[in-house]
Design an enzyme around this catalytic site. Structure first.
Site, short mmCIF file in Angstrom:
data_model
loop_
_atom_site.label_atom_id
_atom_site.label_comp_id
_atom_site.label_asym_id
_atom_site.label_seq_id
_atom_site.Cartn_x
_atom_site.Cartn_y
_atom_site.Cartn_z
N ARG A 260 0.84 -1.19 0.00
CA ARG A 260 0.00 0.00 0.00
C ARG A 260 0.88 1.24 0.00
NH1 ARG A 260 -3.44 -2.87 -1.34
NH2 ARG A 260 -5.56 -3.18 -0.52
N GLU A 289 -4.02 8.12 -4.25
CA GLU A 289 -4.48 7.50 -5.50
C GLU A 289 -5.88 8.00 -5.84
OE1 GLU A 289 -4.28 3.27 -4.92
OE2 GLU A 289 -2.08 3.24 -4.91
N HIS A 317 -1.97 0.64 -9.54
CA HIS A 317 -2.70 -0.22 -8.60
C HIS A 317 -3.53 -1.26 -9.37
CE1 HIS A 317 -4.16 -0.22 -4.17
NE2 HIS A 317 -4.19 -1.44 -4.67
#
Length: 365
Positions: A260, A289, A317
């Site tokens: 993460r 993000e 991602h």
């Protein structure tokens, strides 16, 4: 404060369907991020608000009528949940749920469920993609060949791409793994199968005891030529890798973040890559993000004359994204919601997904 219960079999109190809130004759689902993947069909009566995308400032208003909220990565925090008085279940449509305030949910009596290990094959394969792209500097070579005649003029790009000398091959690699769950174990298996020389499993940073088969966090950093991060984002892993840790690493080291954003301090990593402290880095995640020019020290705004960060590969991602992952996620989500509504959280196929229930925390990650 509710203490986590992490060992032993829970005595599930929910073995009958949970009562609907006053004024509700069926569950109301709010899906916050349908852009990532569609929901499976559910057999219980329900209504649904299906949002493609949800900004953080929109969460509180959108979840207000919900009995069930489904999120992927957008943070449904306590302030937002205070606006949802009928919320009974927070369902995370992903494996990682480090952003969930489990203590708050336990106090509120909100059940939390995730989709454990749904993306292990896809994410471990994406690690290999980022590893080879970074170690072989494929994006850099691709850019040079497509945008210049340098290869034509020089006959070889090797000295331009690897000015410090030949890059490492797999048989010269020592892999350091931070986070030794299902994903860490699968990455270890894949790396051993392609010939990595050695694998080091890092103990928790700052731990005074080193478990059998592991090495200290600092020893792992100093010895590894490739470090992969596959640990959850928790308060003690934020900024796990900063200036001090990056300076411990070898000059030929590669850092790959599959966990993460926020676990690697992005300003520190930018300094390390610009200063040549390490060979390179790759990440599938960012602290903020979605990301783009100007949103992080790793993505300078080139239109403003800012210098790019060298030897860095970023993917958006998407490591989880595969047909197998989607099929698995949808199957788990269907079992989770139907199990909750029907009072079957004790079912062996369902209870492994339960993180918080009945005012208690059953698992942290």
């Amino acid at each position: 404060m509710t203490e986590p219960i992490l060992n032993g079999e829970p005595e599930w109190s929910l073995q009958t369907p949970p009562p609907l809130p006053p004024g509700y004759d069926k569950h109301h689902i709010v899906m916050l991020e349908a852009v990532h993947l569609a929901l499976p069909p559910f057999i219980f009566p329900h209504t649904i608000d299906n949002y493609q995308r949800t900004r953080p400032d929109e969460v509180a208003e959108r979840i207000k009528p919900a009995t069930i909220v489904i999120s992927n990565v957008v943070d449904v925090n306590p302030a937002a949940m205070e606006n949802a008085p009928h919320l009974q279940l927070l369902a995370v449509y992903a494996t990682g749920f480090g952003w969930v305030d489990k203590q708050y949910c336990a106090r509120r009596g909100i059940t939390v469920m995730n989709c454990p290990s749904a993306n292990i094959p896809a994410v471990s394969e994406h690690f290999l993609a980022l590893y080879f792209a970074s170690r072989k500097r494929v994006p850099m070579i691709d850019h040079i060949v497509k945008t210049s005649d340098e290869w034509v003029r020089t006959n070889s790009l090797a000295k331009r791409v690897w000015p410090q000398g030949p890059t490492l091959g797999c048989q010269q690699e020592t892999l350091g793994i931070v986070g030794y769950g299902a994903l860490g174990k699968r990455i270890e298996m894949l790396c051993r199968s392609i010939g990595f020389k050695e694998v080091l499993i890092a103990e928790r940073k700052g731990s005074e005891e080193v478990r059998e088969g592991r090495v200290t966090f600092e020893d792992m950093l100093k010895r590894s030529t490739t470090v992969v991060l596959v640990c959850p984002r928790e308060p003690d892993t934020i900024d796990l890798i900063g200036d001090v840790e990056l300076k411990m690493m070898r000059r030929e080291a590669l850092l790959v973040n599959m966990s993460r954003g926020g676990i690697v301090n992005e300003a520190a990593l930018s300094r390390a890559l610009k200063g040549g402290w390490i060979f390179g880095a790759a990440t599938d995640v960012l602290d903020k993000e979605p990301g783009g020019p100007g949103t992080t020290p790793l993505l300078p705004d080139l239109s403003k004359g800012e210098e790019p960060v060298p030897n860095l590969v970023i993917s958006s991602h998407v490591a989880w994204f595969s047909g197998q992952t989607i099929e698995t996620l949808q199957g788990i989500m269907k079992r989770n919601l139907e199990g909750f509504v029907e009072g079957r959280l004790y079912d062996p196929k369902v209870k492994g997904s339960v993180a918080v229930h009945d005012g208690r925390i059953w698992k942290l990650t």
